[in-house]
Design a protein around this motif. Structure first.
Motif, short mmCIF file in Angstrom:
data_model
loop_
_atom_site.label_atom_id
_atom_site.label_comp_id
_atom_site.label_asym_id
_atom_site.label_seq_id
_atom_site.Cartn_x
_atom_site.Cartn_y
_atom_site.Cartn_z
N LYS A 17 59.30 41.92 48.16
CA LYS A 17 58.33 41.73 47.06
C LYS A 17 57.13 41.00 47.00
O LYS A 17 56.22 41.20 46.67
N VAL A 18 57.51 39.91 47.72
CA VAL A 18 56.77 38.39 47.84
C VAL A 18 55.14 39.61 48.66
O VAL A 18 54.22 39.08 47.70
N GLU A 19 55.42 40.15 49.83
CA GLU A 19 54.19 40.56 49.98
C GLU A 19 53.43 41.46 49.43
O GLU A 19 51.78 41.49 49.67
N THR A 20 54.15 42.48 48.87
CA THR A 20 53.46 44.09 47.96
C THR A 20 52.56 42.87 46.82
O THR A 20 51.41 43.26 46.40
N ALA A 21 53.33 41.65 46.17
CA ALA A 21 53.30 41.27 45.59
C ALA A 21 51.73 40.61 45.39
O ALA A 21 50.38 40.80 44.42
N VAL A 22 51.90 40.09 46.64
CA VAL A 22 50.67 39.04 47.38
C VAL A 22 49.09 40.29 47.58
O VAL A 22 47.95 39.96 46.89
N ALA A 23 49.62 41.51 47.45
CA ALA A 23 48.44 42.20 47.79
C ALA A 23 47.55 42.73 46.82
O ALA A 23 46.48 42.64 46.91
N ASP A 24 48.50 43.23 45.44
CA ASP A 24 49.33 43.40 44.52
C ASP A 24 47.71 42.50 43.98
O ASP A 24 46.50 43.15 43.44
N TYR A 25 48.77 41.43 43.67
CA TYR A 25 47.59 40.51 42.70
C TYR A 25 45.87 40.34 43.33
O TYR A 25 44.94 39.45 42.98
N ASN A 26 45.83 40.23 44.93
CA ASN A 26 44.43 40.67 46.05
C ASN A 26 43.69 41.79 44.82
O ASN A 26 42.51 40.89 44.75
N GLN A 27 44.37 41.67 45.01
CA GLN A 27 43.76 43.85 44.25
C GLN A 27 42.83 43.62 42.98
O GLN A 27 41.48 44.24 43.25
N MET A 28 43.77 43.14 42.21
CA MET A 28 43.37 43.30 40.65
C MET A 28 42.00 41.63 40.91
O MET A 28 41.62 41.76 40.50
N LYS A 29 42.30 40.64 41.41
CA LYS A 29 41.50 39.61 41.18
C LYS A 29 40.00 40.44 41.74
O LYS A 29 38.98 40.05 41.25
N LEU A 30 40.33 41.35 42.71
CA LEU A 30 39.34 42.01 43.22
C LEU A 30 38.42 42.62 42.52
O LEU A 30 37.03 43.10 42.14
N ASN A 31 39.38 42.85 41.92
CA ASN A 31 38.87 44.75 41.11
C ASN A 31 38.15 43.46 39.70
O ASN A 31 37.18 44.13 38.98
N HIS A 32 38.68 43.21 39.32
CA HIS A 32 38.78 42.06 38.34
C HIS A 32 36.57 41.55 38.20
O HIS A 32 36.14 41.26 37.43
N ALA A 33 36.91 40.99 39.14
CA ALA A 33 34.75 40.27 39.95
C ALA A 33 34.27 41.64 39.79
O ALA A 33 33.07 41.25 38.92
N ILE A 34 34.51 42.86 40.46
CA ILE A 34 33.37 44.14 39.41
C ILE A 34 33.60 44.56 38.54
O ILE A 34 32.59 44.59 37.73
N SER A 35 34.54 44.76 37.64
CA SER A 35 34.64 44.92 36.40
C SER A 35 35.56 44.58 35.95
O SER A 35 36.76 44.54 36.15
N PRO A 36 35.42 44.08 35.14
CA PRO A 36 36.47 43.03 34.07
C PRO A 36 37.50 43.92 33.16
O PRO A 36 37.48 44.60 33.34
N MET A 37 38.86 43.63 33.92
CA MET A 37 40.18 44.36 33.74
C MET A 37 39.79 44.24 31.89
O MET A 37 39.63 43.22 31.42
N GLU A 38 40.88 44.74 31.45
CA GLU A 38 41.25 45.36 30.10
C GLU A 38 41.82 44.36 29.16
O GLU A 38 41.98 42.94 28.47
N ASN A 39 43.14 43.96 30.36
CA ASN A 39 43.56 42.38 29.88
C ASN A 39 44.17 41.63 31.37
O ASN A 39 44.61 41.79 32.26
N PRO A 40 43.16 40.55 30.94
CA PRO A 40 42.86 39.67 32.67
C PRO A 40 43.90 38.62 32.73
O PRO A 40 45.41 38.20 33.94
N SER A 41 45.04 38.65 31.73
CA SER A 41 46.33 37.48 31.58
C SER A 41 47.00 38.51 32.72
O SER A 41 48.01 37.58 33.27
#
Length: 64
Positions: A17-41
């Motif tokens: 779960k930690v490994e998948t959560a870290v991968a998802d977190y990194n992907q969210m950060k990358l996507n947010h840098a490219i185009s802002p997320m609706e809910n950055p929280s």
């Protein structure tokens, strides 16, 4: 995830779960840098969930 839910998991499940959560977190950060997320929280919540999981793993390691 709450700490009570984490305590009920096996150690190997928690590691996965930690490994998948870290991968998802990194992907969210990358996507947010490219185009802002609706809910950055969600990024903040993901970071805190990862910290909770890592804390539980560390506690298990020290209690052995």
């Amino acid at each position: 995830m709450k700490m009570t839910e984490l305590k009920g998991l096996e150690t190997n499940e928690l590691v996965e779960k930690v490994e998948t959560a870290v991968a998802d977190y990194n992907q969210m950060k990358l996507n947010h840098a490219i185009s802002p997320m609706e809910n950055p929280s969600l990024i903040k919540a993901a970071r805190r969930d990862i910290a909770r999981m890592k804390t539980e793993l560390r506690q298990r390691e020290l209690n052995k």
